[in-house]
Design an enzyme around this catalytic site. Structure first.
Site, short mmCIF file in Angstrom:
data_model
loop_
_atom_site.label_atom_id
_atom_site.label_comp_id
_atom_site.label_asym_id
_atom_site.label_seq_id
_atom_site.Cartn_x
_atom_site.Cartn_y
_atom_site.Cartn_z
N ASP A 1 0.86 -1.21 0.00
CA ASP A 1 0.00 0.00 0.00
C ASP A 1 0.88 1.24 0.00
OD1 ASP A 1 0.17 -1.28 2.96
OD2 ASP A 1 0.47 0.88 3.04
N ASP B 1 0.55 3.63 2.26
CA ASP B 1 0.30 4.21 3.59
C ASP B 1 -0.85 5.23 3.45
OD1 ASP B 1 0.90 4.01 6.31
OD2 ASP B 1 2.03 5.85 6.26
N1 LIG Z 1 1.24 1.29 5.74
C1 LIG Z 1 1.74 0.44 6.61
N2 LIG Z 1 2.23 0.86 7.80
C2 LIG Z 1 2.76 -0.02 8.69
N3 LIG Z 1 2.82 -1.33 8.47
C3 LIG Z 1 2.36 -1.79 7.32
N4 LIG Z 1 2.29 -3.05 6.84
C4 LIG Z 1 1.72 -2.99 5.63
N5 LIG Z 1 1.41 -1.72 5.30
C5 LIG Z 1 1.79 -0.95 6.34
#
Ligand SMILES: Nc1ncnc2[nH]cnc12
Ligand SMILES: CSC[C@H]1O[C@H](OP(=O)(O)O)[C@H](O)[C@@H]1O
Length: 289
Positions: free
Chosen positions: A209, A211
């Site tokens: 992703d 974030d």
């Molecule tokens: N955006 C994110 N922040 C922290 N841990 C994660 N694991 C997968 N995506 C994450």
């Protein structure tokens, strides 16, 4: 010569490894408490491989509840010389889209509620963590990624946060100004403890992703992560299988000394050492105690 034993710590979405010629789930006791699960020990492409699901099968442990010391200790007891962490993470850079892999080489540790060292009162040690991953192991991981035609980049900084909540936008933007590449919740203190245990360590960060900072993508949520994880898991399994096939039979000495990190690290005078702590350090530091 030491036999190379490949350890794999599987993160979110990676709770088992297929393709073992023969294997069994083995319970290994640790003086550091309960590890996340039993380990699966077997042969993969004629190499001994030890697999541990970091969150336990069924994803039982949150990042802050994982007993990182016990996990690394059982890997050491199982003879692991070379350890690869496979981890889901968020991307902090436009170029690292979901589905891509980053072979991390640096970490910033922002976790605060975890046991971070095997050492302490009664046996104090300070190991170097300037270069937390072992370049010879990363070379092999990279070779495996190339052979499997994976979309990867070599090098990148992993910001380890406490969680379990994801970051606020202000935090995410802050980490971007620090030049971090990916964000996750688990690789610290794991990398620190692997170094103390003289196990070569490397991280494959699987981007799931953006974030919450990316204007064209919604804030991370767990449904999106699971969808990407499903696609990434098969790639990670192929990567591990290929890595086992190219790993030399004998452990390759680490060019930066990760596998000898305790040579000059222990400060406490022999006659001042705590026998109880020394007993718990039998696997991790037995070579130098
Ligand atoms: N955006 C994110 N922040 C922290 N841990 C994660 N694991 C997968 N995506 C994450
Ligand atoms: C499932 S999203 C958050 C979760 O996933 C990552 O875990 P791991 O590194 O074990 O793959 C991240 O660090 C969080 O623990």
């Amino acid at each position: 010569m030491t036999e190379a034993v490949l350890g794999i710590i599987g993160g979110s979405g990676l709770y088992d490894l297929p393709g073992f010629e023969e294997s069994e789930w083995v319970s290994i006791k640790s003086p550091w408490g309960m590890p996340s699960d039993d380990v699966r020990i077997g042969e993969l492409n004629h190499r001994k491989v030890v697999f541990l699901p970091r969150h336990g099968r069924g994803h039982v442990f949150a990042p802050s509840d994982i007993n990182y010391r016990a996990n690394i200790d059982v890997m050491k007891r199982a003879g692991v010389t070379d350890l690869v962490s496979i981890s889901a993470c968020g991307s902090l850079k436009e170029a690292y889209a979901p589905g891509s892999f980053v072979l991390v080489d640096q970490f910033i540790d922002r976790t605060f509620a975890r046991q971070k060292s095997f050492f302490g009162r009664g046996c104090v040690a300070h190991v170097s963590l300037a270069h937390p991953v072992s370049p010879a192991l990363v070379d092999m991981v990279e070779q495996a990624a190339k052979l499997e035609a994976l979309d990867y980049v070599r090098g990148g900084t992993y910001l380890a946060m406490e969680g379990p909540q994801f970051s606020s936008l202000a935090e995410s933007e802050l980490y971007r100004t620090w030049g971090c590449d990916v964000i996750g919740m688990t690789n610290m203190p794991e990398a620190k403890l692997a170094r103390e245990a003289e196990i070569c360590y490397s991280t494959v960060a699987m981007v799931t992703d953006y974030d919450c900072w990316h204007p064209d993508h919604g804030s991370v949520d767990i449904q999106d992560i699971i969808a990407v994880l499903k696609r990434n898991t098969e790639k990670a399994q192929r990567l591990v299988s290929r890595l086992a096939s190219i790993l030399p039979k004998d452990h390759v000495a680490c060019p930066i000394g990760s596998d000898r990190a305790l040579d000059f690290a222990i400060m406490t005078a022999s006659d001042k050492r705590d026998p109880d702590l020394l007993a718990r350090l039998d696997a991790v530091a037995g070579r130098v105690l």
